[in-house]
Write an enzyme that holds these catalytic residues in place. Sequence first.
Site, PDB file in Angstrom:
ATOM      1  N   LEU A  73       5.692   3.465  -3.545  1.00  0.00           N
ATOM      2  CA  LEU A  73       5.816   2.226  -4.313  1.00  0.00           C
ATOM      3  C   LEU A  73       4.761   2.167  -5.410  1.00  0.00           C
ATOM      4  O   LEU A  73       5.058   1.853  -6.565  1.00  0.00           O
ATOM      5  CB  LEU A  73       5.680   1.021  -3.372  1.00  0.00           C
TER       6      LEU A  73
ATOM      7  N   GLY B 258       0.794  -1.221   0.000  1.00  0.00           N
ATOM      8  CA  GLY B 258       0.000   0.000   0.000  1.00  0.00           C
ATOM      9  C   GLY B 258       0.824   1.267   0.000  1.00  0.00           C
ATOM     10  O   GLY B 258       0.268   2.361  -0.065  1.00  0.00           O
ATOM     11  N   ASP B 259       2.149   1.126   0.061  1.00  0.00           N
ATOM     12  CA  ASP B 259       3.013   2.312   0.117  1.00  0.00           C
ATOM     13  C   ASP B 259       2.752   3.246  -1.062  1.00  0.00           C
ATOM     14  O   ASP B 259       2.774   2.827  -2.221  1.00  0.00           O
ATOM     15  CB  ASP B 259       4.471   1.865   0.114  1.00  0.00           C
ATOM     16  N   ALA B 260       2.520   4.526  -0.730  1.00  0.00           N
ATOM     17  CA  ALA B 260       2.160   5.500  -1.760  1.00  0.00           C
ATOM     18  C   ALA B 260       3.263   5.643  -2.801  1.00  0.00           C
ATOM     19  O   ALA B 260       2.991   5.711  -4.004  1.00  0.00           O
ATOM     20  CB  ALA B 260       1.853   6.849  -1.104  1.00  0.00           C
TER      21      ALA B 260
END
Length: 301
Positions: free
Chosen positions: A255, A251-253
């Site tokens: 990434l 969920g990393d923005a």
Amino acid sequence: MENTKIKIPVPELFNKDECLWFLSRDFDDCMYRVYKDRVRRAFGEAGSIMVVDVYMMPDELVLEWLNMKPCDQDIENVIRFVSEWFDLETDLTQFYSIILEDKRIAHIAKEYSGLRFIGIPDLFEALAWGIIGQQINLSFAYKLKRRLVEKYGTFTLYEDEKYYVFPAAEVLSEVKTDDLRALQFSEKKAEYLITIAKAFSAGTLSRELLQNLPDLESRIKYLTNIRGIGLWTANYALMKSLKEPSGIPHGDAGLLNALINHGIIEAKNDKASIEEFFKPFTGWEAYLVFYLWRTLARPKE
DNA sequence: TCCCAGGGCATCA
DNA sequence: TGATGCCATGGG
């Protein structure tokens, strides 16, 4: 009296300029200062803080103690820290060969060749930094970290500059949420940070405790049972601190943006394509994420 | 002003 | 299990 200097060999695929560039990239990190061919920071803890220069040479690192003469244990501790900080033990050959199989990202193997995974060896600091960085832009996150470190950390003076060590969990465990609200932490973020400080202080959370768990899944489960640590923070801390090779901060923005930029996904909720993309990288997921983050930074000047 | 940012949690179906 | 709303504040 001569300063103590210690040389450390570097692995074959080691690019000092990439590593130094990463340290000095767009943000103002309060834990070290970067110069042309070296990085200077404090090591140790309150009471015996060492200021050490880490000279980055093409084929070796040179550690130079600036403010004191280290004992054997000090030297061993700093060498271990630096080795973890710059991930000096990993052979990247296989990683690059897998990257080259995927044309969408093949360029990163060449452009960033020799960039080591820059870690956060201290687990408490890694988790605290993860919590600080949740859902806010990075420049603000670095400001919050600086306020926290300058208020609760310990420093030593060298050449009129302060070199800080990260605040001890014991210190932050005594802090109140209002104290952190004054630094512009949100109420929840303050609460999360104090919670993990108390866990470290009480011994219910530690590097050893996590390392004694059998696998990544059980470590993530242990961490995410703690209030304030979700899937993203657990994976982030495990990859940055324990060097968990298969950690993915889901969920990393950043990434997700990197995956969109490289044409790997079109929508941020396309979990199937993300899973498919990571499949060939078993054991290298964390490194891949780190290199994808690298693609987000502004170009080198 | 609006949207996004290196999320997490509570609530609800 | 998955979707939605809320928190909180700076930056573009």
